[in-house]
Design a protein around this motif. Sequence first.
Motif, PDB file in Angstrom:
ATOM      1  N   LYS A   1       0.820  -1.211   0.000  1.00  0.00           N
ATOM      2  CA  LYS A   1       0.000   0.000   0.000  1.00  0.00           C
ATOM      3  C   LYS A   1       0.855   1.261   0.000  1.00  0.00           C
ATOM      4  CE  LYS A   1      -4.026  -1.997   0.451  1.00  0.00           C
ATOM      5  NZ  LYS A   1      -4.946  -2.014  -0.646  1.00  0.00           N
ATOM      6  N   LEU A   2       2.039   1.172   0.570  1.00  0.00           N
ATOM      7  CA  LEU A   2       2.933   2.327   0.641  1.00  0.00           C
ATOM      8  C   LEU A   2       4.246   1.999  -0.057  1.00  0.00           C
ATOM      9  CD1 LEU A   2       2.509   3.399   4.380  1.00  0.00           C
ATOM     10  CD2 LEU A   2       1.407   4.396   2.378  1.00  0.00           C
ATOM     11  N   GLY A   3       4.739   2.967  -0.826  1.00  0.00           N
ATOM     12  CA  GLY A   3       6.046   2.817  -1.451  1.00  0.00           C
ATOM     13  C   GLY A   3       7.149   3.136  -0.456  1.00  0.00           C
ATOM     14  N   ALA A   4       8.387   2.937  -0.880  1.00  0.00           N
ATOM     15  CA  ALA A   4       9.532   3.170   0.007  1.00  0.00           C
ATOM     16  C   ALA A   4       9.602   4.631   0.449  1.00  0.00           C
ATOM     17  CB  ALA A   4      10.821   2.757  -0.681  1.00  0.00           C
ATOM     18  N   ARG A   5       9.347   5.550  -0.468  1.00  0.00           N
ATOM     19  CA  ARG A   5       9.387   6.978  -0.132  1.00  0.00           C
ATOM     20  C   ARG A   5       8.271   7.336   0.855  1.00  0.00           C
ATOM     21  NH1 ARG A   5      11.805  11.462   0.968  1.00  0.00           N
ATOM     22  NH2 ARG A   5      10.849  13.343   0.152  1.00  0.00           N
ATOM     23  N   GLN A   6       7.094   6.774   0.653  1.00  0.00           N
ATOM     24  CA  GLN A   6       5.981   7.043   1.559  1.00  0.00           C
ATOM     25  C   GLN A   6       6.265   6.499   2.960  1.00  0.00           C
ATOM     26  OE1 GLN A   6       2.994   5.172  -0.937  1.00  0.00           O
ATOM     27  NE2 GLN A   6       1.938   7.148  -1.134  1.00  0.00           N
ATOM     28  N   VAL A   7       6.883   5.330   3.034  1.00  0.00           N
ATOM     29  CA  VAL A   7       7.241   4.765   4.341  1.00  0.00           C
ATOM     30  C   VAL A   7       8.239   5.680   5.038  1.00  0.00           C
ATOM     31  CG1 VAL A   7       8.377   2.833   5.503  1.00  0.00           C
ATOM     32  CG2 VAL A   7       6.746   2.393   3.659  1.00  0.00           C
ATOM     33  N   GLN A   8       9.192   6.189   4.277  1.00  0.00           N
ATOM     34  CA  GLN A   8      10.191   7.097   4.855  1.00  0.00           C
ATOM     35  C   GLN A   8       9.512   8.360   5.387  1.00  0.00           C
ATOM     36  OE1 GLN A   8      13.055   8.588   2.071  1.00  0.00           O
ATOM     37  NE2 GLN A   8      14.455   9.287   3.656  1.00  0.00           N
ATOM     38  N   LEU A   9       8.590   8.920   4.611  1.00  0.00           N
ATOM     39  CA  LEU A   9       7.874  10.117   5.059  1.00  0.00           C
ATOM     40  C   LEU A   9       7.007   9.824   6.285  1.00  0.00           C
ATOM     41  CD1 LEU A   9       6.815  11.656   1.630  1.00  0.00           C
ATOM     42  CD2 LEU A   9       8.509  12.553   3.238  1.00  0.00           C
ATOM     43  N   ALA A  10       6.332   8.688   6.278  1.00  0.00           N
ATOM     44  CA  ALA A  10       5.500   8.319   7.436  1.00  0.00           C
ATOM     45  C   ALA A  10       6.359   8.178   8.677  1.00  0.00           C
ATOM     46  CB  ALA A  10       4.755   7.022   7.138  1.00  0.00           C
ATOM     47  N   ARG A  11       7.539   7.587   8.528  1.00  0.00           N
ATOM     48  CA  ARG A  11       8.440   7.416   9.672  1.00  0.00           C
ATOM     49  C   ARG A  11       8.916   8.787  10.183  1.00  0.00           C
ATOM     50  NH1 ARG A  11      10.760   2.716  11.077  1.00  0.00           N
ATOM     51  NH2 ARG A  11      10.308   1.873   9.032  1.00  0.00           N
ATOM     52  N   GLN A  12       9.214   9.706   9.258  1.00  0.00           N
ATOM     53  CA  GLN A  12       9.636  11.055   9.669  1.00  0.00           C
ATOM     54  C   GLN A  12       8.504  11.770  10.409  1.00  0.00           C
ATOM     55  OE1 GLN A  12      10.893  12.955   6.069  1.00  0.00           O
ATOM     56  NE2 GLN A  12      12.891  11.925   6.030  1.00  0.00           N
TER      57      GLN A  12
END
Length: 120
Positions: free
Chosen positions: A63-74
């Motif tokens: 559901k989430l790409g690598a960039r989206q996961v990084q943003l969610a983590r931030q």
Amino acid sequence: MDYPRAEQDARTATANRYPSPDSETAPPTPIHGALSLTQFDAAAQDGLAAARARGRTGGQKPKLGARQVQLARQMYDERGDDGKRRYTVAQIAAVFGVTRPTIYRHLGKPDTAPVTATSA
């Protein structure tokens, strides 16, 4: 009277319906069933290997790409002036259009190599 003949036919019909275990037409035993499951499993594994060779992996896309996961983590790690988290998991999920468990699932995974934005 022909009653004895009728009884004989009934016994023959019953005997034909339930053959003895050592006859060639005996129903399969549980071992036959286990063998067929093993053969089915082997065929399924062969099919999956062939699909992988063609580049197919199966399963649902993330559901989430690598960039989206990084943003969610931030967003999750970001703190406000009061020291509390600035965004709740529900707010992060709403931003990306996914459920809270999806965010928690991705936050629980170890951080992978950072995704860098490529400038064109």
